[in-house]
Design an enzyme around this catalytic site. Sequence first.
Site, PDB file in Angstrom:
ATOM      1  N   LYS A   1      15.316 -15.814 -21.107  1.00 39.71           N
ATOM      2  CA  LYS A   1      15.991 -16.749 -20.184  1.00 39.71           C
ATOM      3  C   LYS A   1      15.591 -18.156 -20.584  1.00 39.71           C
ATOM      4  CE  LYS A   1      16.038 -19.182 -16.764  1.00 39.71           C
ATOM      5  NZ  LYS A   1      16.532 -20.611 -16.641  1.00 39.71           N
TER       6      LYS A   1
ATOM      7  N   GLY B   1       6.207 -23.776 -18.624  1.00 44.20           N
ATOM      8  CA  GLY B   1       6.887 -24.736 -17.771  1.00 44.20           C
ATOM      9  C   GLY B   1       5.930 -25.344 -16.767  1.00 44.20           C
TER      10      GLY B   1
ATOM     11  N   GLU C   1       1.854 -20.645 -19.552  1.00 42.49           N
ATOM     12  CA  GLU C   1       1.426 -21.914 -20.151  1.00 42.49           C
ATOM     13  C   GLU C   1       2.102 -23.005 -19.344  1.00 42.49           C
ATOM     14  OE1 GLU C   1       1.774 -25.259 -21.939  1.00 42.49           O
ATOM     15  OE2 GLU C   1       2.669 -24.251 -23.670  1.00 42.49           O
TER      16      GLU C   1
ATOM     17  N   CYS D   1       3.664 -30.730 -23.266  1.00 42.86           N
ATOM     18  CA  CYS D   1       2.648 -30.343 -22.274  1.00 42.86           C
ATOM     19  C   CYS D   1       1.264 -30.867 -22.641  1.00 42.86           C
ATOM     20  CB  CYS D   1       2.598 -28.827 -22.144  1.00 42.86           C
ATOM     21  SG  CYS D   1       4.091 -28.091 -21.454  1.00 42.86           S
TER      22      CYS D   1
ATOM     23  N   GLU E   1       1.659 -35.265 -13.685  1.00 40.51           N
ATOM     24  CA  GLU E   1       2.220 -35.135 -15.027  1.00 40.51           C
ATOM     25  C   GLU E   1       3.537 -35.914 -15.095  1.00 40.51           C
ATOM     26  OE1 GLU E   1       2.792 -31.588 -18.301  1.00 40.51           O
ATOM     27  OE2 GLU E   1       3.285 -31.143 -16.221  1.00 40.51           O
TER      28      GLU E   1
END
Length: 481
Positions: free
Chosen positions: A174, A226, A249, A283, A380
């Site tokens: 996905k 994500g 992650e 990330c 973030e």
Amino acid sequence: MTTQLFIDGGWTTASAEPIATYNPATAEVIDEVGSASSSDVDAAVDAARRALGSADWAGLLPVQRARLLFRLADLIEQNADELARLETLDQGQPIGVSRAVSVTGAAEHFRYYAGWVTKIEGTVSPISYPDTLHYTKREPIGVTALITPWNFPLMILAWKLAPALATGNTVVIKPSEVTPLTSIRLVELCVEAGIPAGVVNLVTGDGSVGAMLSSHRGIDHLSYTGSTAVGRLITHASADSNLKRLTLELGGKAPSIIAADANIDAAVAGNIGGGMLNSGQVCAAYTRFYVDRSREAEFVDKLAAGVAGMRLGAGIDESTQLGPLVSAKHLGHVERLVAAGVAEGAEVVTGGNRAERDGYFFEPTVFTGVTDEMTIVHEEIFGPVLSVLAYDGVDELDALIARANDTEYGLAATVWTTDIATSQRLANGIKAGAVFVNMPPVPDMAAPWGGYKASGWGREMGPQAIDAYTETKAVWLHYGS
């Protein structure tokens, strides 16, 4: 290219309404991609379940399965130009990054795990029972869902799909609805490589499709890259359904520590590379810069000059150094956090605004006068925004380590120093899954990747990915009377 779902070896029209995918450099629609319904997801999971025990897949010898992955790596390289252009068109990253990082990285991940297929071994244990042989063997977990993000859609899918297939699992992919195109093309290449029907399935759509997979009782393992917020939702869904295995992650807020003895020019260049790659949509991007106060002014001046000189533009332009953000929604997110930094008293040295051009561009931005409690230090941003904080010398390293660790995240960090003792003291003290010394945060397929704390569970890449996609079975054989 087709924008249908891929289930049980065939392309099929999605049941739900399609979703548009945009070129972030122009804000124009590229295409519409199918959106899977619950019945589509059930069909994909059922196909993967049937293929899991089929002679066409489970019956392959290790050398035969390895050959399929080597073939897929070759096909990625043969179609490298097409894949790179497609990644840049859909995601926005500069074409040089698409070629050298995304496409090359994808091919090398399949080649690396193809080499692992014939080397997945068990152990014999010296147990304390008489006349008994005890050994272990690695078996595939089963049907695994691979949910990928929008920042590096091709490479991150590769680093999940390659070990999943190497260990004999079947998958339901996905991709993010924001950047699905290279994932679709990679599935086409899986077919061309000869991977049997049902082994690789693709369901596209928004977060509701990911939620279906997260709670689906037919999924044995789920790998997600994500946001931490979505990672928490996945964890709850897994717990409430079948306690499926999870590899997560998640977010990051990587600190970069620049010591007084650092080569400032090298530190500036490395931190621009580590903070501005893919417009900061990484990330592990370096975002919080802790600079020895004696070098702060020099570092800030050179950092600001370096990012201000970067050429913004469409990623397809070979001269572009900084491409657009991925979507209008994400551009708004970055704008809000930059505004919060200004409101809380941080000083914009350069940048700070949406770029005056078509598409989703934001100026490369450097903040100084930043303090530890500010929003831009903790949340973030995932954009081209760098915050500089100061510290007072080597005698303050323990306090500095505490400041660097004062975040819910722990994915990556970097240290810039010429002193080995300082590098080790900081590397040992920072709570992060990867600490880079005097270099940008570039993962490698042979090294484990993952985070501490809210940056995730488990490790991907390296030999550790074999653990992530297998179960260990212990066999006890009593041969005495």
